[in-house]
Design a protein around this motif. Structure first.
Motif, PDB file in Angstrom:
ATOM      1  N   ALA A 132       0.842  -1.205   0.000  1.00 47.10           N
ATOM      2  CA  ALA A 132       0.000   0.000   0.000  1.00 47.10           C
ATOM      3  C   ALA A 132       0.867   1.240   0.000  1.00 47.10           C
ATOM      4  O   ALA A 132       2.075   1.192   0.268  1.00 47.10           O
ATOM      5  CB  ALA A 132      -0.907  -0.004   1.227  1.00 47.10           C
ATOM      6  N   GLU A 133       0.228   2.350  -0.315  1.00 49.06           N
ATOM      7  CA  GLU A 133       0.869   3.662  -0.180  1.00 49.06           C
ATOM      8  C   GLU A 133       0.153   4.389   0.941  1.00 49.06           C
ATOM      9  O   GLU A 133      -0.919   4.958   0.730  1.00 49.06           O
ATOM     10  CB  GLU A 133       0.768   4.447  -1.481  1.00 49.06           C
ATOM     11  N   PRO A 134       0.741   4.370   2.146  1.00 54.46           N
ATOM     12  CA  PRO A 134       0.052   4.870   3.340  1.00 54.46           C
ATOM     13  C   PRO A 134      -0.458   6.294   3.206  1.00 54.46           C
ATOM     14  O   PRO A 134      -1.491   6.646   3.760  1.00 54.46           O
ATOM     15  CB  PRO A 134       1.135   4.798   4.422  1.00 54.46           C
ATOM     16  N   ARG A 135       0.256   7.076   2.414  1.00 54.01           N
ATOM     17  CA  ARG A 135      -0.128   8.488   2.307  1.00 54.01           C
ATOM     18  C   ARG A 135      -1.558   8.644   1.825  1.00 54.01           C
ATOM     19  O   ARG A 135      -2.241   9.582   2.159  1.00 54.01           O
ATOM     20  CB  ARG A 135       0.843   9.156   1.339  1.00 54.01           C
ATOM     21  N   ALA A 136      -1.983   7.678   1.006  1.00 57.92           N
ATOM     22  CA  ALA A 136      -3.299   7.818   0.392  1.00 57.92           C
ATOM     23  C   ALA A 136      -4.427   7.613   1.389  1.00 57.92           C
ATOM     24  O   ALA A 136      -5.555   8.019   1.115  1.00 57.92           O
ATOM     25  CB  ALA A 136      -3.432   6.824  -0.754  1.00 57.92           C
ATOM     26  N   PHE A 137      -4.149   6.941   2.521  1.00 58.10           N
ATOM     27  CA  PHE A 137      -5.256   6.665   3.440  1.00 58.10           C
ATOM     28  C   PHE A 137      -4.833   6.867   4.891  1.00 58.10           C
ATOM     29  O   PHE A 137      -5.450   6.338   5.811  1.00 58.10           O
ATOM     30  CB  PHE A 137      -5.782   5.232   3.242  1.00 58.10           C
ATOM     31  N   ARG A 138      -3.796   7.635   5.078  1.00 55.84           N
ATOM     32  CA  ARG A 138      -3.243   7.809   6.427  1.00 55.84           C
ATOM     33  C   ARG A 138      -4.290   8.335   7.395  1.00 55.84           C
ATOM     34  O   ARG A 138      -4.448   7.842   8.520  1.00 55.84           O
ATOM     35  CB  ARG A 138      -2.044   8.744   6.368  1.00 55.84           C
ATOM     36  N   MET A 139      -5.000   9.349   6.930  1.00 54.89           N
ATOM     37  CA  MET A 139      -5.986   9.949   7.828  1.00 54.89           C
ATOM     38  C   MET A 139      -7.060   8.947   8.195  1.00 54.89           C
ATOM     39  O   MET A 139      -7.506   8.880   9.356  1.00 54.89           O
ATOM     40  CB  MET A 139      -6.625  11.164   7.157  1.00 54.89           C
ATOM     41  N   ALA A 140      -7.481   8.185   7.196  1.00 51.53           N
ATOM     42  CA  ALA A 140      -8.541   7.204   7.455  1.00 51.53           C
ATOM     43  C   ALA A 140      -8.048   6.145   8.434  1.00 51.53           C
ATOM     44  O   ALA A 140      -8.778   5.715   9.339  1.00 51.53           O
ATOM     45  CB  ALA A 140      -8.972   6.558   6.135  1.00 51.53           C
ATOM     46  N   TYR A 141      -6.819   5.737   8.288  1.00 53.86           N
ATOM     47  CA  TYR A 141      -6.252   4.721   9.193  1.00 53.86           C
ATOM     48  C   TYR A 141      -6.156   5.261  10.613  1.00 53.86           C
ATOM     49  O   TYR A 141      -6.484   4.586  11.585  1.00 53.86           O
ATOM     50  CB  TYR A 141      -4.875   4.294   8.676  1.00 53.86           C
ATOM     51  N   LYS A 142      -5.710   6.500  10.651  1.00 58.47           N
ATOM     52  CA  LYS A 142      -5.554   7.117  11.968  1.00 58.47           C
ATOM     53  C   LYS A 142      -6.899   7.174  12.679  1.00 58.47           C
ATOM     54  O   LYS A 142      -7.016   6.900  13.888  1.00 58.47           O
ATOM     55  CB  LYS A 142      -4.993   8.525  11.794  1.00 58.47           C
ATOM     56  N   LYS A 143      -7.892   7.494  11.890  1.00 53.70           N
ATOM     57  CA  LYS A 143      -9.246   7.524  12.470  1.00 53.70           C
ATOM     58  C   LYS A 143      -9.642   6.157  12.967  1.00 53.70           C
ATOM     59  O   LYS A 143     -10.253   6.019  14.047  1.00 53.70           O
ATOM     60  CB  LYS A 143     -10.237   7.984  11.394  1.00 53.70           C
ATOM     61  N   ALA A 144      -9.302   5.157  12.190  1.00 49.95           N
ATOM     62  CA  ALA A 144      -9.667   3.793  12.569  1.00 49.95           C
ATOM     63  C   ALA A 144      -8.963   3.396  13.863  1.00 49.95           C
ATOM     64  O   ALA A 144      -9.566   2.795  14.762  1.00 49.95           O
ATOM     65  CB  ALA A 144      -9.325   2.826  11.436  1.00 49.95           C
ATOM     66  N   MET A 145      -7.687   3.736  13.954  1.00 55.35           N
ATOM     67  CA  MET A 145      -6.923   3.390  15.160  1.00 55.35           C
ATOM     68  C   MET A 145      -7.428   4.171  16.365  1.00 55.35           C
ATOM     69  O   MET A 145      -7.526   3.633  17.476  1.00 55.35           O
ATOM     70  CB  MET A 145      -5.432   3.667  14.936  1.00 55.35           C
ATOM     71  N   GLU A 146      -7.746   5.424  16.127  1.00 52.31           N
ATOM     72  CA  GLU A 146      -8.264   6.221  17.249  1.00 52.31           C
ATOM     73  C   GLU A 146      -9.623   5.692  17.678  1.00 52.31           C
ATOM     74  O   GLU A 146      -9.965   5.705  18.873  1.00 52.31           O
ATOM     75  CB  GLU A 146      -8.336   7.696  16.856  1.00 52.31           C
ATOM     76  N   ALA A 147     -10.353   5.221  16.711  1.00 53.99           N
ATOM     77  CA  ALA A 147     -11.639   4.624  17.052  1.00 53.99           C
ATOM     78  C   ALA A 147     -11.422   3.357  17.885  1.00 53.99           C
ATOM     79  O   ALA A 147     -12.139   3.107  18.861  1.00 53.99           O
ATOM     80  CB  ALA A 147     -12.410   4.301  15.772  1.00 53.99           C
ATOM     81  N   PHE A 148     -10.424   2.599  17.486  1.00 55.91           N
ATOM     82  CA  PHE A 148     -10.079   1.373  18.238  1.00 55.91           C
ATOM     83  C   PHE A 148      -9.658   1.723  19.672  1.00 55.91           C
ATOM     84  O   PHE A 148     -10.152   1.138  20.641  1.00 55.91           O
ATOM     85  CB  PHE A 148      -8.974   0.630  17.500  1.00 55.91           C
ATOM     86  N   ILE A 149      -8.784   2.692  19.762  1.00 60.32           N
ATOM     87  CA  ILE A 149      -8.318   3.097  21.095  1.00 60.32           C
ATOM     88  C   ILE A 149      -9.485   3.630  21.911  1.00 60.32           C
ATOM     89  O   ILE A 149      -9.651   3.313  23.108  1.00 60.32           O
ATOM     90  CB  ILE A 149      -7.211   4.163  20.974  1.00 60.32           C
ATOM     91  N   GLY A 150     -10.310   4.423  21.228  1.00 58.16           N
ATOM     92  CA  GLY A 150     -11.465   4.980  21.921  1.00 58.16           C
ATOM     93  C   GLY A 150     -12.408   3.896  22.392  1.00 58.16           C
ATOM     94  O   GLY A 150     -12.983   3.960  23.488  1.00 58.16           O
ATOM     95  N   GLN A 151     -12.550   2.879  21.568  1.00 57.84           N
ATOM     96  CA  GLN A 151     -13.446   1.777  21.928  1.00 57.84           C
ATOM     97  C   GLN A 151     -12.917   1.036  23.149  1.00 57.84           C
ATOM     98  O   GLN A 151     -13.671   0.676  24.064  1.00 57.84           O
ATOM     99  CB  GLN A 151     -13.569   0.833  20.734  1.00 57.84           C
ATOM    100  N   VAL A 152     -11.613   0.817  23.120  1.00 59.63           N
ATOM    101  CA  VAL A 152     -11.001   0.124  24.287  1.00 59.63           C
ATOM    102  C   VAL A 152     -11.237   0.934  25.552  1.00 59.63           C
ATOM    103  O   VAL A 152     -11.658   0.405  26.586  1.00 59.63           O
ATOM    104  CB  VAL A 152      -9.494  -0.096  24.030  1.00 59.63           C
ATOM    105  N   GLU A 153     -10.969   2.223  25.412  1.00 61.22           N
ATOM    106  CA  GLU A 153     -11.108   3.087  26.599  1.00 61.22           C
ATOM    107  C   GLU A 153     -12.548   3.117  27.059  1.00 61.22           C
ATOM    108  O   GLU A 153     -12.842   3.032  28.271  1.00 61.22           O
ATOM    109  CB  GLU A 153     -10.604   4.488  26.249  1.00 61.22           C
ATOM    110  N   GLN A 154     -13.444   3.239  26.116  1.00 64.27           N
ATOM    111  CA  GLN A 154     -14.853   3.368  26.462  1.00 64.27           C
ATOM    112  C   GLN A 154     -15.357   2.104  27.151  1.00 64.27           C
ATOM    113  O   GLN A 154     -16.097   2.154  28.142  1.00 64.27           O
ATOM    114  CB  GLN A 154     -15.649   3.646  25.197  1.00 64.27           C
ATOM    115  N   ARG A 155     -14.935   0.992  26.629  1.00 66.68           N
ATOM    116  CA  ARG A 155     -15.394  -0.258  27.209  1.00 66.68           C
ATOM    117  C   ARG A 155     -14.792  -0.474  28.594  1.00 66.68           C
ATOM    118  O   ARG A 155     -15.403  -1.052  29.491  1.00 66.68           O
ATOM    119  CB  ARG A 155     -15.042  -1.414  26.291  1.00 66.68           C
ATOM    120  N   CYS A 156     -13.544   0.012  28.724  1.00 65.99           N
ATOM    121  CA  CYS A 156     -12.942  -0.068  30.069  1.00 65.99           C
ATOM    122  C   CYS A 156     -13.730   0.775  31.061  1.00 65.99           C
ATOM    123  O   CYS A 156     -14.040   0.319  32.173  1.00 65.99           O
ATOM    124  CB  CYS A 156     -11.484   0.412  29.998  1.00 65.99           C
ATOM    125  N   ARG A 157     -14.042   1.957  30.662  1.00 65.55           N
ATOM    126  CA  ARG A 157     -14.784   2.827  31.575  1.00 65.55           C
ATOM    127  C   ARG A 157     -16.139   2.226  31.894  1.00 65.55           C
ATOM    128  O   ARG A 157     -16.610   2.280  33.030  1.00 65.55           O
ATOM    129  CB  ARG A 157     -14.969   4.203  30.948  1.00 65.55           C
TER     130      ARG A 157
END
Lengths: 707, 301
Positions: free
Chosen positions: B247-272
């Motif tokens: 892949a060429e990360p530049r083309a979807f970096r923002m989307a990936y970052k969103k996905a990872m932040e969503a993942f992190i957010g989900q973990v945090e939310q479920r922990c809380r």
């Protein structure tokens, strides 16, 4: 679509693969990373996969297209006008002048049985049909630039114009392209749009193209006008033509053989066997044999014709048909007189035969069966020029000239009467010089000095051509050396212009023997010897008879008739001052019926005039004079033989004539009347290429941004 | 606690991290059952508390235990410790799967996690709490029994130094197993990148919580795994498998970052949502500072 440089277009196809290759190579250059959150990476890639693929594909496509377009543009693509091609070529409103060459050479037969002019018409119609409705179009023929078929019109439908073009016939004119281009400039002066185009539909014959053209086309390069030359011509492999039909005998007399000569040319690379031509004399045909002709050569065909009736007679010589029939015919009208009237004034009459000045002259003129009428008067006072004007007046040793007579002589010579002056011991030079020479402005060819004795050893005939004594060169040199007058009249300065020395005395120094001056419509001949035996024994020689008769004939011959002209020249008849014609009409070849003629009132009398001599053949003016009598005048119009020159212009020559002008040459297939339309697309291609490059850069930057 | 110089040759012993964390200490919110008197409240009632010793006051401590007389004498705050305070039993669960081996300039996630584990262990042992260690991946597990002895830290270091992160991440299975193994209430500290099936994991953690345990998750990630900083074309190879992705990360970096932040957010939310304390740590951060701050805030709650 075609390309001016197809090789570049093919190279462009190959070059279009470069972006694809680079794209593939780039996939071989990458970083390897061991990645933990693969799941989220895959999810992201998957959800963006389609978008990414489309973006990459679009970018690749843009790059491939840009490469293709770059090479295609450089390869100079050409596309048919009309429809999408026209839109692609980016037609803008333009002022267009279409010039149709209808000179004589366009009547050349073409391979498909028609004529080159048919192809020209098809091409012109095609150009007219492809003109945008918003364009301003002018269409004219080279023979009629002042009367265009369409003048700065917006062609919509073009039905009438197409019909007008279809009805055109080639003229018999030789086109002067410098004049044609002046007309083009005139039309451009009032053109509405800045984009200008000139379309020349022509056979590209070199006749009529000269250095003057470059001055006319300078304006085109300043206006950035484009020139499209549609070449409808083809080589003319074989052509025979009559380049000249001319009267040799100075005077044509009814009942007396008159000599003519026809010059026939073989303008081909192959020999031509004997030709059977047809000579029409006053409508009566007779067969004439033209000897075999070598390649690119010409032959003189002598003709002797006998006219039974006086008046203006029509002669036409016609060769057999070939690829260009228009130059196979030549026309001539001849003024045939019923007789040649000569009035001789004897300045020294004597009772004894052959002692007077005019005895030998009258005897010479009365020889043979030619209808010459000779009247001899014994003094100048007996001349009745008011009552009847002779064809030739001879002054033989007339001592002094009266003022009234001098005035009368000048008018009559100007009107066409011939005058022959023989000197003698009685001639008063002062009288002749004051009243007839008039410091070179009069009718006498030279100023008379005094008679003087000289040791003359013979006569020399000058090589000047068209001379009454030229015939004496056919005699033996001994004959001329027997002409040895002991006394001659000396001459000093010559008249201002048109004076020629036709023969000279070989004495202590050369002295003029016979001088000629053209004055108005007439001619004057001055012999510096007497006509009797006082100064020489020449009157006894046969050469005297020959010289005398020739001098009379040449004196009687008028200036070349305005009745025989070249196609395009003006026809005119000048009438008497008191005679105002009514019902003046003209009959022209190729036109049905008679049509009204212009009558101009001039200081010297009414003048009938006709300018539209675009076809060769016989024309006739008819009118009713003040006595109610029907009068007529005949004319012969022949083609300019230069128009038969088959040489075609080369592209290098066109470059010279159209220096700094943006021009292109289009050809039309020999058997295909459709125009090989070549609208260039390179400008459009270049614009699209620039646009593509801009789009590619923007698009690449856009998809390359962080997302 | 033994002299830190004894552990200085261990890659996972970082006094700069231990210091701030130890200064704050690690407490639990729920009453614990410890074997010796410790810092933590005991769920057992009816026993008279006897004064045992003092310890320095840390913000958040119960002011009722503040010894004002010592303050009057010394102008310092000390908390009285009583005999009946129970000690904590803490289980440090460290993810040793291959995904923890992702390494950039700041070192691997495992190193960061292991260093944190050692720091937490050191803090707990200092508090005379018991701490055990459990590392795991699909190829094997390493288990160190709970102890509050002074040698426990060395043992923890030995275990960690012998572990080579590999295999896949199956956190759910480990948590299930732990829930069955831990006999008394304690604190379960999970140090992991959490790159696993979250639904299964939270099911398993629910089981742990049901057992009365308190949980604390240190979500350890490399910043690259969120930022995707790569330029040009990259061939990504699954660190725990054989899958590859070009892949060429530049083309979807923002989307990936969103996905990872969503993942992190989900973990945090479920922990809380489940009452699990959660902190996300990047390997390039000052972990000691972040963790001490987190713990301080946690103690205030």
């Amino acid at each position: 679509m075609t390309f001016l440089t197809p090789a570049l277009a093919w190279l462009g196809l190959a070059a279009a693969s470069i972006p694809i290759i680079i794209h593939l190579l780039n996939r071989r250059r990458f970083t390897r990373v061991d990645w933990a959150p693969m799941k989220y990476l895959k999810l992201t890639v998957q959800s963006n996969k389609r978008r990414l693929q489309i973006e990459q594909l679009l970018l690749l496509l843009l790059r491939v297209l840009a490469m293709l377009l770059l090479f295609a543009t450089v390869a100079r693509p050409m596309v048919s006008r009309g429809g999408f091609g026209s839109w692609l070529a980016g037609d803008q409103r333009k002022s267009q002048v279409i010039v149709i060459d209808d000179s004589m050479s366009m009547a050349q037969a073409s391979l498909d049985g028609g004529h080159i002019f048919d192809r020209a018409k098809s091409a012109a119609i095609e150009m007219v049909r492809r003109a945008n409705a918003s364009d301003q179009t002018t269409v004219f023929t080279t023979s009629h630039p002042e009367s265009p078929l369409a003048r700065q019109s917006q062609i919509d439908g073009a039905g009438d114009l197409v019909r007008s073009i279809s009805d055109l016939k080639p003229s018999h004119l030789m086109n002067q392209w410098a004049t044609t281009f002046e007309w083009v400039n005139d039309y451009f002066e009032s053109a509405a749009y800045p984009i200008r185009e000139v379309v020349l539909v022509t056979d590209l014959r070199s006749a009529g193209w000269n250095a003057e053209i470059a001055k006319r086309t300078e304006e085109w390069s300043e206006q950035q006008a484009t020139v499209t030359i549609v070449d409808v011509g083809r080589p003319l492999e074989s052509n025979q033509l009559v380049t000249e039909l001319r009267q040799i005998s100075p005077v044509a007399l009814a009942g007396s053989p008159t000599r003519f000569v026809a010059i026939v040319e073989n303008a081909s690379e192959e020999s031509v066997p004997e030709l059977k031509a047809t000579l029409f004399v006053s409508g009566t045909p007779q067969s004439i044999t033209v000897p075999p002709l070598d390649p690119n050569s010409r032959v003189e065909v002598p003709l002797r014709l006998l006219f039974s009736e006086p008046g203006r007679q029509r002669i036409r010589l016609e060769l057999p048909d070939d690829l260009l029939n228009e130059d196979n015919s030549r026309f001539l009208v001849v003024d045939v007189r019923s007789s040649l009237s000569i009035t001789m004034v004897d300045g020294d009459p004597r009772p004894t035969a052959f002692q007077s000045e005019t005895d030998f002259l009258a005897a010479s003129c009365s020889a043979g069966r030619a209808p010459w009428q000779v009247d001899v008067v014994r003094s100048a006072s007996e001349i009745r020029l008011d009552e009847s004007r002779p064809d030739v007046l001879v002054l033989a040793n007339v001592g002094t000239i009266e003022t009234d007579l001098a005035i009368q002589l000048e008018k009559l010579v100007r009107d066409g009467m011939g005058l022959v002056v023989y000197t003698g011991e009685l001639v008063d030079p002062k009288s002749y010089n004051d009243l007839l020479f008039k410091n070179g402005q009069g009718i006498l060819p030279a100023r008379l000095k005094e008679s003087a004795q000289d040791k003359i050893t013979g006569m020399i005939i000058e090589s000047v051509g068209n001379s009454p004594v030229e015939i004496l060169t056919q005699l033996s040199p001994e004959t001329l050396s027997r002409i040895k007058p002991h006394t001659i009249f000396g001459v000093a300065e010559f008249a201002a212009d048109s004076t020629r020395v036709l023969a000279s005395w070989k004495g202590t120094e050369l002295a003029p023997a016979l001088l000629e001056r053209s004055f108005g419509n007439g001619r004057v001949y001055l012999w510096t010897v007497s006509a009797d035996r006082d100064w020489s024994d020449w009157p006894q020689e046969p050469s005297f008879v020959l010289a005398t008769r020739q001098t009379m004939e040449f004196a009687a011959a008028q200036e070349p008739s305005r009745a025989n002209v070249t196609a395009g020249d003006l026809l005119q008849s000048r009438l008497q001052l008191a005679d105002f014609p009514t019902e003046a009409k003209a009959i022209a070849p190729g036109l049905e019926g008679a049509f009204d003629l212009s009558v101009d009132a001039t200081a010297t009398g009414p003048r009938l005039r006709y300018e539209n001599t675009r076809r060769s053949g016989f024309y006739q003016f008819t009118w009713t004079d003040r006595d109610g009598q029907l009068q007529s005048d005949d004319f012969a119009v022949s083609i300019d033989p230069r128009e038969s020159d088959a040489k075609r212009l080369t592209e290098e020559q066109l470059d010279t004539y159209l220096k700094d002008v943006d021009w292109q040459l289009l050809s039309i297939g020999a058997a295909d009347s459709n125009l090989d339309n070549q609208a260039e697309l390179w400008r459009t291609g270049a614009m699209i290429f620039l646009g593509l490059i801009g789009c590619e850069s923007l698009f690449a930057a856009w998809i390359g941004r962080e997302r | 606690m033994s002299d830190s110089s004894a552990y200085s040759n261990s890659p996972y012993f970082d006094p700069n991290m231990i210091g701030p964390i130890s200064a704050v200490g690690l407490r639990v919110r729920k009453p614990m059952e410890g074997s010796i008197s410790g810092l933590h409240r005991s769920p057992l009632h009816g026993v008279s508390p006897e004064f045992a010793d003092y310890r320095s006051y840390t913000p958040g401590d119960d002011l009722r235990n503040l010894d004002w007389r010592v303050y009057g004498r010394s102008d310092r705050f000390y908390i009285k410790r009583y005999e009946e305070e129970s000690n904590l039993r803490a289980y440090i669960v460290l993810d040793a799967s291959a995904s923890m081996n992702y390494e950039r300039e700041s070192g691997t996630k495992f190193r960061a996690g292991a260093t944190l584990a050692v720091s937490l262990a050191a803090t707990l042992l200092r508090q005379r709490d018991a701490v055990g260690l459990h590392t795991f991946n699909t190829t094997g597990e390493a288990h160190l029994r709970m102890s509050s002895s002074e040698s426990q830290l060395r043992k923890i270091l030995n275990v960690l130094e012998s572990v080579q992160p590999s295999g896949e991440t199956d956190l759910a299975r480990v948590m299930h197993s732990l829930a069955d193994q831990i006999p008394r209430r304690g604190l379960v500290i999970l140090i992991s990148d959490m790159l696993t099936d979250l639904d299964s994991l939270y099911d398993a953690m629910g089981k742990v919580l049901y057992g009365g345990h308190e949980m604390l998750i240190f979500h350890t990630l490399d910043r690259d795994e969120v930022e995707l900083p790569f330029k040009g074309s990259v061939l990504f190879r699954d660190i725990e498998g054989s899958e590859e992705l070009f892949a060429e990360p530049r083309a979807f970096r923002m989307a990936y970052k969103k996905a990872m932040e969503a993942f992190i957010g989900q973990v945090e939310q479920r922990c809380r949502a489940t009452g699990i304390d959660y902190i996300r740590l990047f390997t390039d951060e000052d972990t000691g500072h972040h963790v001490s701050h987190f713990l301080r805030e946690r103690h205030r709650q």
